[in-house]
Design a protein around this motif. Structure first.
Motif, mmCIF file in Angstrom:
data_model
loop_
_atom_site.group_PDB
_atom_site.id
_atom_site.type_symbol
_atom_site.label_atom_id
_atom_site.label_comp_id
_atom_site.label_asym_id
_atom_site.label_seq_id
_atom_site.Cartn_x
_atom_site.Cartn_y
_atom_site.Cartn_z
ATOM 1 N N ASP A 188 0.841 -1.190 0.000
ATOM 2 C CA ASP A 188 0.000 0.000 0.000
ATOM 3 C C ASP A 188 0.876 1.239 0.000
ATOM 4 N N PHE A 189 0.340 2.308 -0.588
ATOM 5 C CA PHE A 189 1.079 3.552 -0.690
ATOM 6 C C PHE A 189 0.105 4.674 -1.012
ATOM 7 N N ILE A 190 0.607 5.896 -0.947
ATOM 8 C CA ILE A 190 -0.184 7.079 -1.281
ATOM 9 C C ILE A 190 0.266 7.576 -2.642
ATOM 10 N N GLU A 191 -0.700 7.826 -3.518
ATOM 11 C CA GLU A 191 -0.410 8.381 -4.830
ATOM 12 C C GLU A 191 -1.441 9.463 -5.109
ATOM 13 N N ASP A 192 -0.956 10.686 -5.283
ATOM 14 C CA ASP A 192 -1.836 11.849 -5.421
ATOM 15 C C ASP A 192 -2.726 11.913 -4.180
ATOM 16 N N ASP A 193 -4.034 11.940 -4.338
ATOM 17 C CA ASP A 193 -4.947 11.972 -3.193
ATOM 18 C C ASP A 193 -5.645 10.635 -3.035
ATOM 19 N N ASN A 194 -4.918 9.549 -3.307
ATOM 20 C CA ASN A 194 -5.477 8.204 -3.194
ATOM 21 C C ASN A 194 -4.604 7.331 -2.312
ATOM 22 N N TYR A 195 -5.265 6.540 -1.472
ATOM 23 C CA TYR A 195 -4.607 5.461 -0.755
ATOM 24 C C TYR A 195 -4.750 4.260 -1.683
ATOM 25 N N LEU B 56 -4.799 -7.112 -8.210
ATOM 26 C CA LEU B 56 -5.952 -6.289 -7.874
ATOM 27 C C LEU B 56 -5.431 -4.966 -7.336
ATOM 28 N N GLU B 57 -5.927 -3.858 -7.885
ATOM 29 C CA GLU B 57 -5.540 -2.547 -7.384
ATOM 30 C C GLU B 57 -6.792 -1.836 -6.909
ATOM 31 N N VAL B 58 -6.776 -1.404 -5.658
ATOM 32 C CA VAL B 58 -7.900 -0.687 -5.058
ATOM 33 C C VAL B 58 -7.431 0.723 -4.752
ATOM 34 N N ARG B 59 -8.189 1.704 -5.231
ATOM 35 C CA ARG B 59 -7.863 3.120 -4.989
ATOM 36 C C ARG B 59 -8.947 3.731 -4.117
ATOM 37 N N VAL B 60 -8.503 4.297 -3.003
ATOM 38 C CA VAL B 60 -9.422 4.910 -2.051
ATOM 39 C C VAL B 60 -9.103 6.401 -1.972
ATOM 40 N N PRO B 61 -9.941 7.253 -2.586
ATOM 41 C CA PRO B 61 -9.702 8.691 -2.459
ATOM 42 C C PRO B 61 -9.861 9.118 -1.000
ATOM 43 N N TYR B 62 -9.073 10.090 -0.609
ATOM 44 C CA TYR B 62 -9.204 10.614 0.745
ATOM 45 C C TYR B 62 -8.802 12.073 0.746
ATOM 46 N N ALA B 63 -9.265 12.786 1.742
ATOM 47 C CA ALA B 63 -8.913 14.189 1.922
ATOM 48 C C ALA B 63 -8.482 14.374 3.366
ATOM 49 N N ILE B 64 -7.319 14.958 3.525
ATOM 50 C CA ILE B 64 -6.858 15.243 4.876
ATOM 51 C C ILE B 64 -7.572 16.503 5.325
ATOM 52 N N GLU B 65 -8.344 16.355 6.360
ATOM 53 C CA GLU B 65 -9.105 17.493 6.875
ATOM 54 C C GLU B 65 -8.347 18.109 8.040
ATOM 55 N N GLU B 66 -8.177 19.418 7.959
ATOM 56 C CA GLU B 66 -7.542 20.131 9.058
ATOM 57 C C GLU B 66 -8.538 20.214 10.207
ATOM 58 N N PRO B 67 -8.081 19.976 11.422
ATOM 59 C CA PRO B 67 -9.008 20.066 12.551
ATOM 60 C C PRO B 67 -9.560 21.479 12.683
ATOM 61 N N LYS B 68 -10.849 21.562 12.964
ATOM 62 C CA LYS B 68 -11.497 22.861 13.126
ATOM 63 C C LYS B 68 -11.284 23.341 14.552
ATOM 64 N N THR B 69 -11.031 24.627 14.675
ATOM 65 C CA THR B 69 -10.861 25.228 15.986
ATOM 66 C C THR B 69 -12.133 25.978 16.334
ATOM 67 N N THR B 70 -12.645 25.722 17.512
ATOM 68 C CA THR B 70 -13.835 26.407 17.992
ATOM 69 C C THR B 70 -13.495 27.107 19.287
#
Length: 140
Positions: free
Chosen positions: A39-46, A117-131
């Motif tokens: 497994d590895f990260i490529e662009d915005d995909n796991y 078999l290649e599985v691509r899982v898009p993901y977005a790193i979300e910055e924690p929200k400050t309240t």
């Protein structure tokens, strides 16, 4: 370019990872049908790649996402042949991997080419929200 993924604490995912690493020695002796992955990260995909030669991806492989876990399962069916030796693994197999934080399971895509078999899982790193929290006081 490599990217480090921070995963939230998940005791189940940690346990699965430990069990997979501890039982690797048993798999090397052929005790359990096993799916070898990278497994590895490529662009915005796991990206997960799994060696799965000799299976029909339309009939023999299933991919499920439950929460932050992705499971690849299936079966390699044995063909009847007159033979002297068989070092291939047949039967059911399953592998569960934790997904990174921000994974989008509804956008998972899989391809099967030349036994991989290649599985691509898009993901977005979300910055924690400050309240900002208001402080109540008695007015004194």
């Amino acid at each position: 370019m490599s990217t480090i993924i921070k995963r939230p604490a998940n005791p189940l995912a940690d346990l699965l990872g430990w069990l997979e690493s501890e039982s690797a020695a048993m798999r090397s002796f052929g005790a359990t049908p096993y799916i070898r992955v990278e497994d590895f990260i490529e662009d915005d995909n796991y990206v997960i790649r799994a060696e799965m030669p000799g299976v029909d991806p339309n009939k023999d492989i299933q991919i499920d996402v439950a929460g932050d876990l992705l499971t690849i399962s299936g079966e390699r069916r044995e063909e009847e042949h007159a033979r002297n030796r068989s070092e291939l693994h047949y039967g059911a197999f399953e592998r569960t991997l934790p997904l990174p934080a921000g994974a989008k399971p509804e956008e998972v895509r899989a391809t099967y080419i030349n036994g991989v078999l290649e599985v691509r899982v898009p993901y977005a790193i979300e910055e924690p929200k400050t309240t900002r929290v208001a402080i109540e006081h008695n007015g004194s």
